[in-house]
Design a protein around this motif. Sequence first.
Motif, PDB file in Angstrom:
ATOM      1  N   CYS A   1       0.846  -1.210   0.000  1.00  0.00           N
ATOM      2  CA  CYS A   1       0.000   0.000   0.000  1.00  0.00           C
ATOM      3  C   CYS A   1       0.877   1.254   0.000  1.00  0.00           C
ATOM      4  CB  CYS A   1      -0.875  -0.029   1.248  1.00  0.00           C
ATOM      5  SG  CYS A   1      -1.620   1.543   1.657  1.00  0.00           S
ATOM      6  N   PRO A   2       0.686   2.150  -0.976  1.00  0.00           N
ATOM      7  CA  PRO A   2       1.435   3.419  -0.942  1.00  0.00           C
ATOM      8  C   PRO A   2       0.947   4.282   0.225  1.00  0.00           C
ATOM      9  CG  PRO A   2       0.232   3.119  -3.032  1.00  0.00           C
ATOM     10  CD  PRO A   2      -0.265   2.089  -2.080  1.00  0.00           C
ATOM     11  N   VAL A   3       1.840   5.076   0.786  1.00  0.00           N
ATOM     12  CA  VAL A   3       1.483   5.932   1.922  1.00  0.00           C
ATOM     13  C   VAL A   3       1.849   7.369   1.560  1.00  0.00           C
ATOM     14  CG1 VAL A   3       1.880   6.371   4.370  1.00  0.00           C
ATOM     15  CG2 VAL A   3       1.857   4.029   3.535  1.00  0.00           C
ATOM     16  N   ALA A   4       0.879   8.283   1.677  1.00  0.00           N
ATOM     17  CA  ALA A   4       1.073   9.673   1.255  1.00  0.00           C
ATOM     18  C   ALA A   4       1.131  10.591   2.476  1.00  0.00           C
ATOM     19  CB  ALA A   4      -0.079  10.087   0.342  1.00  0.00           C
ATOM     20  N   TYR A   5       2.260  11.272   2.631  1.00  0.00           N
ATOM     21  CA  TYR A   5       2.475  12.172   3.776  1.00  0.00           C
ATOM     22  C   TYR A   5       2.351  13.646   3.392  1.00  0.00           C
ATOM     23  CZ  TYR A   5       4.499   8.102   6.167  1.00  0.00           C
ATOM     24  OH  TYR A   5       4.687   6.868   6.740  1.00  0.00           O
ATOM     25  N   ASP A   6       2.432  13.943   2.087  1.00  0.00           N
ATOM     26  CA  ASP A   6       2.598  15.331   1.651  1.00  0.00           C
ATOM     27  C   ASP A   6       1.478  16.264   2.073  1.00  0.00           C
ATOM     28  OD1 ASP A   6       4.856  14.447   0.539  1.00  0.00           O
ATOM     29  OD2 ASP A   6       4.272  14.729  -1.557  1.00  0.00           O
ATOM     30  N   SER A   7       0.247  15.805   1.935  1.00  0.00           N
ATOM     31  CA  SER A   7      -0.865  16.704   2.226  1.00  0.00           C
ATOM     32  C   SER A   7      -0.863  17.094   3.701  1.00  0.00           C
ATOM     33  CB  SER A   7      -2.191  16.037   1.853  1.00  0.00           C
ATOM     34  OG  SER A   7      -3.248  16.910   2.119  1.00  0.00           O
ATOM     35  N   VAL A   8      -0.683  16.114   4.583  1.00  0.00           N
ATOM     36  CA  VAL A   8      -0.696  16.403   6.023  1.00  0.00           C
ATOM     37  C   VAL A   8       0.451  17.352   6.365  1.00  0.00           C
ATOM     38  CG1 VAL A   8      -0.607  15.389   8.331  1.00  0.00           C
ATOM     39  CG2 VAL A   8      -1.820  14.200   6.508  1.00  0.00           C
TER      40      VAL A   8
END
Length: 278
Positions: free
Chosen positions: A182-189
């Motif tokens: 599963c990819p995990v996206a931190y950028d928005s937070v």
Amino acid sequence: MNELKNSGLQLYMQEGTNRIALLAPLQYDAYAIKNVDQMMNLLRNAAGLNPDERFYDVYRGIRLPEDQALLESRDYRYDITVIMDGTVNGECKKTSGHYHGYNPTRTNTYAEVYEVIEGRALYVLQRADNFDTDPQQVKISDLIFAVVEAGQAIIIPPNYGHCSINVGEGPLVFSNLAYAPCPVAYDSVKHYHGMSWYIMREEGRISAVPNPNYQDVPAPRFAKIRENPHLGIQFGHPVYNAYRENPQAFDFLGNPDPYVDEIMSMLDFKTTLEDILK
Ligand SMILES: [Fe+2]
């Protein structure tokens, strides 16, 4: 040494340092430390903090050698995180917060199980369907605060960004069982300096403060957690053991589509923040 019994594994936490010792033949792949320094951009107020203060530790890929093939057969990974006790400028210590990526058909993002082994956790869950196409202008369509007690586990519903927050008295120890690809996206937070609300603790009292960087966030809903043996979640029964006994129950991790409603029905909604902290 304090035995972390709720994990179902022979894990021990050293008092004072809060580091975890694994009894052989337990093994793990990696250990990482997050200090205040790496969390600066995610806090309500980072003024005057010691950059070296420990925030949380992660032990990735914990398993017994005999279970490796079973975990790999589904591409699942079991990790443990320890969030230190204490607050920073009144804010409860927390993980950085992220969104999970979409499944191949983009119908849903991947779910994940978080089990509280020791302490008390509050999860901020925020739904933003455009987190990956428009990370700097997310549209939050639902916001949930969920409290999870030691011995309980929550399935993070598909499509909800999430952050684990230590709202207990001591360190918070929790495990996660997740679909490893599963990819995990931190950028928005990161862009917004945290999730849409900050959880504060002042004189022992927990409160929530909106993050002013977000626009048009719906009012939070407040939930406790229900168990669901069909999905492998029975309070007081460690998730690691539940997976060994019935791996098929955890099919929702890599295959979220058929399970969304059932996962949402595990949230037991109450009226106020006080109700879920009682
Ligand atoms: Fe996650």
